[in-house]
Write a protein that holds these residues in place. Sequence first.
Motif, PDB file in Angstrom:
ATOM      1  N   VAL A 111       0.834 -32.616   6.845  1.00  0.00           N
ATOM      2  CA  VAL A 111       0.497 -31.266   7.308  1.00  0.00           C
ATOM      3  C   VAL A 111       0.793 -31.156   8.810  1.00  0.00           C
ATOM      4  O   VAL A 111       0.487 -32.071   9.581  1.00  0.00           O
ATOM      5  CB  VAL A 111      -1.005 -30.965   7.065  1.00  0.00           C
ATOM      6  CG1 VAL A 111      -1.371 -29.593   7.599  1.00  0.00           C
ATOM      7  CG2 VAL A 111      -1.338 -31.058   5.590  1.00  0.00           C
ATOM      8  N   HIS A 112       1.402 -30.029   9.186  1.00  0.00           N
ATOM      9  CA  HIS A 112       1.670 -29.834  10.608  1.00  0.00           C
ATOM     10  C   HIS A 112       0.365 -29.460  11.329  1.00  0.00           C
ATOM     11  O   HIS A 112      -0.402 -28.624  10.821  1.00  0.00           O
ATOM     12  CB  HIS A 112       2.714 -28.721  10.802  1.00  0.00           C
ATOM     13  CG  HIS A 112       3.333 -28.766  12.166  1.00  0.00           C
ATOM     14  ND1 HIS A 112       2.715 -28.252  13.274  1.00  0.00           N
ATOM     15  CD2 HIS A 112       4.506 -29.311  12.601  1.00  0.00           C
ATOM     16  CE1 HIS A 112       3.483 -28.447  14.344  1.00  0.00           C
ATOM     17  NE2 HIS A 112       4.576 -29.092  13.953  1.00  0.00           N
ATOM     18  N   ASP A 151      -0.671 -25.799  11.631  1.00  0.00           N
ATOM     19  CA  ASP A 151      -1.236 -25.113  10.455  1.00  0.00           C
ATOM     20  C   ASP A 151      -2.736 -25.372  10.345  1.00  0.00           C
ATOM     21  O   ASP A 151      -3.514 -24.473  10.006  1.00  0.00           O
ATOM     22  CB  ASP A 151      -0.532 -25.571   9.173  1.00  0.00           C
ATOM     23  CG  ASP A 151       0.944 -25.187   9.189  1.00  0.00           C
ATOM     24  OD1 ASP A 151       1.266 -24.181   9.852  1.00  0.00           O
ATOM     25  OD2 ASP A 151       1.755 -25.886   8.566  1.00  0.00           O
ATOM     26  N   VAL A 152      -3.141 -26.604  10.636  1.00  0.00           N
ATOM     27  CA  VAL A 152      -4.576 -26.923  10.613  1.00  0.00           C
ATOM     28  C   VAL A 152      -5.293 -26.087  11.679  1.00  0.00           C
ATOM     29  O   VAL A 152      -6.345 -25.490  11.424  1.00  0.00           O
ATOM     30  CB  VAL A 152      -4.814 -28.430  10.889  1.00  0.00           C
ATOM     31  CG1 VAL A 152      -6.299 -28.761  10.846  1.00  0.00           C
ATOM     32  CG2 VAL A 152      -4.054 -29.284   9.886  1.00  0.00           C
ATOM     33  N   ALA A 179      -9.589 -26.688   5.085  1.00  0.00           N
ATOM     34  CA  ALA A 179      -8.228 -26.426   5.573  1.00  0.00           C
ATOM     35  C   ALA A 179      -7.240 -27.370   4.902  1.00  0.00           C
ATOM     36  O   ALA A 179      -6.164 -26.946   4.456  1.00  0.00           O
ATOM     37  CB  ALA A 179      -8.179 -26.594   7.091  1.00  0.00           C
ATOM     38  N   ILE A 180      -7.618 -28.644   4.794  1.00  0.00           N
ATOM     39  CA  ILE A 180      -6.699 -29.621   4.181  1.00  0.00           C
ATOM     40  C   ILE A 180      -6.462 -29.256   2.710  1.00  0.00           C
ATOM     41  O   ILE A 180      -5.329 -29.294   2.229  1.00  0.00           O
ATOM     42  CB  ILE A 180      -7.253 -31.062   4.325  1.00  0.00           C
ATOM     43  CG1 ILE A 180      -7.276 -31.456   5.812  1.00  0.00           C
ATOM     44  CG2 ILE A 180      -6.412 -32.060   3.539  1.00  0.00           C
ATOM     45  CD1 ILE A 180      -7.950 -32.776   6.095  1.00  0.00           C
ATOM     46  N   ASN A 181      -7.541 -28.876   2.013  1.00  0.00           N
ATOM     47  CA  ASN A 181      -7.385 -28.487   0.607  1.00  0.00           C
ATOM     48  C   ASN A 181      -6.432 -27.312   0.455  1.00  0.00           C
ATOM     49  O   ASN A 181      -5.688 -27.217  -0.521  1.00  0.00           O
ATOM     50  CB  ASN A 181      -8.740 -28.104   0.010  1.00  0.00           C
ATOM     51  CG  ASN A 181      -9.524 -29.368  -0.324  1.00  0.00           C
ATOM     52  OD1 ASN A 181      -8.949 -30.430  -0.496  1.00  0.00           O
ATOM     53  ND2 ASN A 181     -10.849 -29.242  -0.414  1.00  0.00           N
ATOM     54  N   MET A 182      -6.472 -26.394   1.415  1.00  0.00           N
ATOM     55  CA  MET A 182      -5.588 -25.228   1.336  1.00  0.00           C
ATOM     56  C   MET A 182      -4.136 -25.611   1.604  1.00  0.00           C
ATOM     57  O   MET A 182      -3.210 -24.957   1.115  1.00  0.00           O
ATOM     58  CB  MET A 182      -6.014 -24.178   2.373  1.00  0.00           C
ATOM     59  CG  MET A 182      -7.269 -23.441   2.032  1.00  0.00           C
ATOM     60  SD  MET A 182      -7.959 -22.803   3.569  1.00  0.00           S
ATOM     61  CE  MET A 182      -8.464 -21.228   3.091  1.00  0.00           C
ATOM     62  N   LEU A 183      -3.953 -26.663   2.409  1.00  0.00           N
ATOM     63  CA  LEU A 183      -2.602 -26.974   2.900  1.00  0.00           C
ATOM     64  C   LEU A 183      -1.866 -28.032   2.076  1.00  0.00           C
ATOM     65  O   LEU A 183      -0.644 -28.087   2.113  1.00  0.00           O
ATOM     66  CB  LEU A 183      -2.672 -27.425   4.360  1.00  0.00           C
ATOM     67  CG  LEU A 183      -3.048 -26.328   5.373  1.00  0.00           C
ATOM     68  CD1 LEU A 183      -3.431 -26.923   6.712  1.00  0.00           C
ATOM     69  CD2 LEU A 183      -1.908 -25.328   5.553  1.00  0.00           C
ATOM     70  N   VAL A 184      -2.619 -28.909   1.398  1.00  0.00           N
ATOM     71  CA  VAL A 184      -1.883 -29.967   0.683  1.00  0.00           C
ATOM     72  C   VAL A 184      -1.901 -29.729  -0.846  1.00  0.00           C
ATOM     73  O   VAL A 184      -2.636 -28.920  -1.350  1.00  0.00           O
ATOM     74  CB  VAL A 184      -2.420 -31.395   0.987  1.00  0.00           C
ATOM     75  CG1 VAL A 184      -2.108 -31.778   2.420  1.00  0.00           C
ATOM     76  CG2 VAL A 184      -3.902 -31.509   0.709  1.00  0.00           C
ATOM     77  N   LEU A 223      -5.789 -22.401  10.683  1.00  0.00           N
ATOM     78  CA  LEU A 223      -6.856 -22.211   9.693  1.00  0.00           C
ATOM     79  C   LEU A 223      -8.237 -22.424  10.313  1.00  0.00           C
ATOM     80  O   LEU A 223      -9.178 -21.668  10.042  1.00  0.00           O
ATOM     81  CB  LEU A 223      -6.653 -23.165   8.503  1.00  0.00           C
ATOM     82  CG  LEU A 223      -5.519 -22.790   7.548  1.00  0.00           C
ATOM     83  CD1 LEU A 223      -5.425 -23.788   6.408  1.00  0.00           C
ATOM     84  CD2 LEU A 223      -5.701 -21.376   6.991  1.00  0.00           C
TER      85      LEU A 223
END
Length: 407
Positions: free
Chosen positions: A343-344, A347-348, A402-407, A351
């Motif tokens: 993840v960049h 992006d974190v 945030a991680i759940n949304m991104l990965v 969010l």
Amino acid sequence: QFLYGGEPIGKQFPALHQSVYGKPLVYFDNAATTQKPYSVIHAISEYYSTINSNIHRGVHHLSQKATDAYEVSRNAVAAFINSRSSSEVIFTKGTTDGINLIADVYGSYAVKEGDSVIISAMEHHSNIVPWQIMCEKRGAVLKVIPMNENGELLMDEFERMLDERVKIVAVTYISNTLGTINPVKRIIELAHANGTPVLIDAAQAVQHVAVDVQDLDCDFLAFSGHKMYGPTGIGILYGKEEWLEKLPPYQGGGDMIKTVTFTGTEYNELPFKYEAGTPHIEGAITLKSAVDFITELGVNEIAAFENGLLQYTTSLVTEIPGIDIIGTAKAKAGALSLSVKGVHPYDVGVLLDKMGIAVRTGHHCTQPVMDFYCIPGTVRLSFAVYNTIEEIDYFISSLKRAINMLV
Ligand code: PMP
């Protein structure tokens, strides 16, 4: 929570009490700049409401009052860093300004073709580029103390690098990206044994640990007001009198002179020799309120409290799969950098912002550190005395979301 008068210290910071996207603001971007307590905000308003005038020039009442307040603040800063004399304390625009000043005047005084300057692998750009500019001008070589994967300087390498061509060493006390507390006292001892002066970048130090320039025995030390609860545009350059006396002036102009004729100029005594032109009077005067704020709370108490926050966050983050802590030195303060696999960091950060959390993402003006770890940037939390365990708990759950949304 850090308490002040029996109440959470955060109550002293009006900017913290607002919502961002409907969520209470959680401010973890303190290494970039801290919020300001009422005492500093009131001092700024008080200055413009009462004694606003130019200093060191007028015989009139207001000018004398402003001049007195300006010098009282200088004395407070001198006491804060334990300098021998307030003539060793120069008001600057900030850390960057102070480092550029020394790179310029020390460079022209001492650095010749074939000489070298040593910095470290974890410097902020403002402790890299001024030395590069100076080295280019003088035909000198910039050398870099390497670090290990934990973000700790390789002291053996440093010892090996010291020779008679090394004209100055410039290192950060605490890394703004990794949080590493460098062994600056040892660095200074080793450099001095080589006959080499040392500049310490204390931008991330004075608000987190007790800084005593006599104990460190550093030759120069620079920091910024805005990272220590004070105003922007004001900073301090400390320099040993013996150096500042013999180094040439930096900028020419009003206040830095004793007499001027068209055939020559006699420069003013310290510290005015390095303060050309009308300074940031309000910033300099109200920096005292920031110093008083830290002194009243106790810098050692602040350090212990913030260390608790750092340890707590570190232990929680370690349990989240897919996150690497960038910078795992034994001695750390202030900042915690994270890298989320796949993840960049930007992006974190975006969010988290939507959840009311202010973190910094990117290279934090330390691009060589990012190159070292082969990452585009980090998500950085950095602490101040008003941060709380509750905020960290909220950060951890938001980060997981945030991680759940991104990965
Ligand atoms: N050095 C370090 C370690 C820093 O963290 C910073 C600010 N991020 C600076 C220097 C530069 O400070 P300023 O921008 O206030 O001059």
